[in-house]
Design an enzyme around this catalytic site. Sequence first.
Site, PDB file in Angstrom:
ATOM      1  N   GLU A 440       0.837  -1.215   0.000  1.00  0.00           N
ATOM      2  CA  GLU A 440       0.000   0.000   0.000  1.00  0.00           C
ATOM      3  C   GLU A 440       0.871   1.264   0.000  1.00  0.00           C
ATOM      4  OE1 GLU A 440      -3.271  -0.671  -0.570  1.00  0.00           O
ATOM      5  OE2 GLU A 440      -3.220   1.468  -1.012  1.00  0.00           O
TER       6      GLU A 440
HETATM    7  C1  LIG Z   1       2.304 -10.001   0.549  1.00  0.00           C
HETATM    8  C2  LIG Z   1       2.077  -8.947  -0.486  1.00  0.00           C
HETATM    9  C3  LIG Z   1       0.788  -8.612  -0.849  1.00  0.00           C
HETATM   10  C4  LIG Z   1       0.560  -7.655  -1.836  1.00  0.00           C
HETATM   11  N1  LIG Z   1      -0.722  -7.406  -2.266  1.00  0.00           N
HETATM   12  C5  LIG Z   1      -0.907  -6.669  -3.386  1.00  0.00           C
HETATM   13  C6  LIG Z   1      -2.191  -6.594  -4.002  1.00  0.00           C
HETATM   14  O1  LIG Z   1      -3.184  -7.149  -3.512  1.00  0.00           O
HETATM   15  N2  LIG Z   1      -2.320  -5.890  -5.152  1.00  0.00           N
HETATM   16  C7  LIG Z   1      -1.253  -5.268  -5.734  1.00  0.00           C
HETATM   17  O2  LIG Z   1      -1.419  -4.655  -6.783  1.00  0.00           O
HETATM   18  N3  LIG Z   1      -0.013  -5.307  -5.169  1.00  0.00           N
HETATM   19  C8  LIG Z   1       0.177  -5.991  -4.019  1.00  0.00           C
HETATM   20  N4  LIG Z   1       1.421  -6.072  -3.454  1.00  0.00           N
HETATM   21  C9  LIG Z   1       2.514  -5.335  -4.048  1.00  0.00           C
HETATM   22  C10 LIG Z   1       3.025  -4.199  -3.176  1.00  0.00           C
HETATM   23  O3  LIG Z   1       2.097  -3.149  -3.149  1.00  0.00           O
HETATM   24  C11 LIG Z   1       4.413  -3.804  -3.716  1.00  0.00           C
HETATM   25  O4  LIG Z   1       5.305  -4.828  -3.320  1.00  0.00           O
HETATM   26  C12 LIG Z   1       4.863  -2.448  -3.248  1.00  0.00           C
HETATM   27  O5  LIG Z   1       4.103  -1.438  -3.833  1.00  0.00           O
HETATM   28  C13 LIG Z   1       6.346  -2.187  -3.558  1.00  0.00           C
HETATM   29  O6  LIG Z   1       6.644  -2.474  -4.885  1.00  0.00           O
HETATM   30  P1  LIG Z   1       7.888  -3.409  -5.208  1.00  0.00           P
HETATM   31  O7  LIG Z   1       7.760  -4.639  -4.395  1.00  0.00           O
HETATM   32  O8  LIG Z   1       8.016  -3.562  -6.665  1.00  0.00           O
HETATM   33  O9  LIG Z   1       9.138  -2.614  -4.661  1.00  0.00           O
HETATM   34  P2  LIG Z   1       9.979  -1.452  -5.467  1.00  0.00           P
HETATM   35  O10 LIG Z   1       9.023  -0.546  -6.092  1.00  0.00           O
HETATM   36  O11 LIG Z   1      10.933  -2.209  -6.350  1.00  0.00           O
HETATM   37  O12 LIG Z   1      10.724  -0.784  -4.297  1.00  0.00           O
HETATM   38  C14 LIG Z   1      11.965  -1.275  -3.742  1.00  0.00           C
HETATM   39  C15 LIG Z   1      12.509  -0.198  -2.787  1.00  0.00           C
HETATM   40  O13 LIG Z   1      12.784   1.012  -3.515  1.00  0.00           O
HETATM   41  C16 LIG Z   1      12.116   2.098  -2.932  1.00  0.00           C
HETATM   42  N5  LIG Z   1      11.678   3.024  -3.966  1.00  0.00           N
HETATM   43  C17 LIG Z   1      11.092   2.756  -5.151  1.00  0.00           C
HETATM   44  N6  LIG Z   1      10.824   3.883  -5.810  1.00  0.00           N
HETATM   45  C18 LIG Z   1      11.227   4.901  -5.039  1.00  0.00           C
HETATM   46  C19 LIG Z   1      11.229   6.324  -5.165  1.00  0.00           C
HETATM   47  N7  LIG Z   1      10.685   6.931  -6.199  1.00  0.00           N
HETATM   48  N8  LIG Z   1      11.748   7.055  -4.162  1.00  0.00           N
HETATM   49  C20 LIG Z   1      12.241   6.467  -3.062  1.00  0.00           C
HETATM   50  N9  LIG Z   1      12.278   5.136  -2.890  1.00  0.00           N
HETATM   51  C21 LIG Z   1      11.774   4.365  -3.860  1.00  0.00           C
HETATM   52  C22 LIG Z   1      10.936   1.509  -2.185  1.00  0.00           C
HETATM   53  O14 LIG Z   1      10.503   2.344  -1.122  1.00  0.00           O
HETATM   54  C23 LIG Z   1      11.511   0.196  -1.692  1.00  0.00           C
HETATM   55  O15 LIG Z   1      12.206   0.389  -0.496  1.00  0.00           O
HETATM   56  C24 LIG Z   1       1.656  -6.991  -2.438  1.00  0.00           C
HETATM   57  C25 LIG Z   1       2.967  -7.318  -2.040  1.00  0.00           C
HETATM   58  C26 LIG Z   1       3.188  -8.298  -1.112  1.00  0.00           C
HETATM   59  C27 LIG Z   1       4.613  -8.675  -0.777  1.00  0.00           C
END
Ligand SMILES: Cc1cc2nc3c(=O)[nH]c(=O)nc-3n(C[C@H](O)[C@H](O)[C@H](O)COP(=O)(O)OP(=O)(O)OC[C@H]3O[C@@H](n4cnc5c(N)ncnc54)[C@H](O)[C@@H]3O)c2cc1C
Length: 596
Positions: A440
Amino acid sequence: MQDYRAPIEDMRFVLTELAGLDRISTLAGYEDATPDLVDAILEEAAKLAGNVLSPINQSGDLQKARFENGVVRTPDGFAGAYRQFVDGGWNALPFDPEYGGQGLPWLVAAPLTEMWNSANMAFALCPLLTQGAVELLQTHGSKSQKDQYLAKLIAGEWTGTMNLTEPQAGTDVGAVKTRAQPEGDHYRITGQKIYITYGEHDFTDNIIHMVLARTPGAPAGPKGISLFVVPKFLLDENGKPAKHNDLRCVSIEHKLGINGSPTCVMAYGDHEGAIGYLIGEENRGLEYMFTMMNNARLTVGIQGIAIAERAYQQARAFAFERVQSKEIDKPGGGAAAIIKHPDVRRMLASMKCQVEAARALAYRASAELDLAKRAPEESARQGHQVDGIDLLTPLVKAWSTDLGVEIASTGVQVHGGMGFIEETGAAQHYRDARITPIYEGTNGIQALDLVGRKILRYQGETARRFCARVIDEVAALKGSENVTATARSVGEATKILEQATDWLVETGSRDLRKAAASATPYLRLFATVAGGWQMAIAAARAESKLASSDGDPVFMAAKVKTAAFYADTVLPQCSGLMVSATKGADSTLAFTDEEL
Ligand SMILES: Cc1cc2nc3c(=O)[nH]c(=O)nc-3n(C[C@H](O)[C@H](O)[C@H](O)COP(=O)(O)OP(=O)(O)OC[C@H]3O[C@@H](n4cnc5c(N)ncnc54)[C@H](O)[C@@H]3O)c2cc1C
């Protein structure tokens, strides 16, 4: 695992003494939310949470959601518990009465969300996601979409999901590649989504997916994303689930925590393309998502508090049971329960004070959400939106979930070695809590949201109004030296926040990288002050109730001491956070890539 008992007394205290339930129940449409009714709701919800959801929390973690021959099976007892949950009408609580909802305020939903998640977070995620789908349809769906889906979703007969994330599109949702090809009155959806919570399960006979996708020729990036409703089973002319849509769960993730909940990889359009229906207008999908974001982020913040509360209850019970070492000042005595050791008391008090501060802030934010929607005057609604819910949401989401992890970790520490092995359940809380700062919108993104959209956008005026209000309110608090000392500490911490805000606004006007580098400690500073604000008021209210013999004297006395403990051990962190936010931003940016 220790049984869960909903902390109804504190919930009730926060609702009535801090979050202004009496005022919320005067808003149009919320007249039914009287203290008596709310009390009855809390009592009933506590039974479901304690007697039905909590007992299957640890077994659900051990058994885990499974993927067998293309079918997702939730752990034993989950489907039956879901039936009881919806039969009790719990799914429908805050939604539109026109579609079968009970139309209760978000403020009343907040303690219930906390209970479900304390009792069993893996289970509670399912209704949480349905809530998001309901809000999207309620706000942006067409009349026929509402008629087709809302009543079933609100009743919990069907569940909803949010499909944003793709392998290359996590935080950067604008990078979504899933395609939507127009075809008559619908679209054909093709693409893969990952991490979809309850994307597939065995609770209900239909699942309604909210899917972000791009239409042909859509602008690149976030402005070219549209939102679609994509049912697992397409509806026949009577609105009943009929043909299986061209979508499937490909696999489920193996996770650190919330193992009872299926986190699905979803494939759309293996064959002819999944049929999806556009919500609202093309290319406005992300904008629509944002309308439910405040609420979803608030709810995830409450998940953090819920796990922290559960971890605290578990640690407290263990501390009374575990006998180890003599008391430090009784060398001639026998071995004592560890609750007698000052350091264990420190850990428990630290858990308790931060849970209560975070709860107070989150419920207060939920009241702001109700006021932003229903206050009688447009100007008041606008004020509660900008200075209330918009400002408080990133604080609640990030602070409460960070605290959730920290407090669950302290809970493990209280258990010693028994916390590290799985038997007691303390480790599960720690593992379950760990996702909340990630999904989220990661907490780093919450901090950027606070700094960029909520502070710099208004040249700091929102934060300055907040500080002025806190300083006035705490200065006016009356009570013993204990209470006024707490209030003074909050006033001093608020001055630090004012200085940090001035620095941020000045820095942000010329160096966005530096402002971004300060965002996380600035958010923590802000939230620590905001939690203190609520605790100072709580202390004054509790003391006056104590004086008039109103309520449980042990609870009221503990509240005054809990606020003092917060003032003495948590608020002093504000000066350190100020340094982290300001000088720390320079130190952060001093590294080259190679040096990090
Ligand atoms: C158990 C689980 C349930 C989930 N449920 C859902 C769901 O129901 N529906 C859905 O759509 N998604 C879902 N998600 C996805 C979740 O919302 C994402 O994992 C989350 O938004 C982060 O994206 P990412 O994992 O690609 O991390 P990334 O975007 O790759 O981020 C990696 C790191 O980089 C940092 N970062 C990235 N961009 C920036 C920036 N611009 N400035 C500063 N820091 C940055 C982040 O803060 C983080 O620390 C779920 C994930 C999990 C693990």
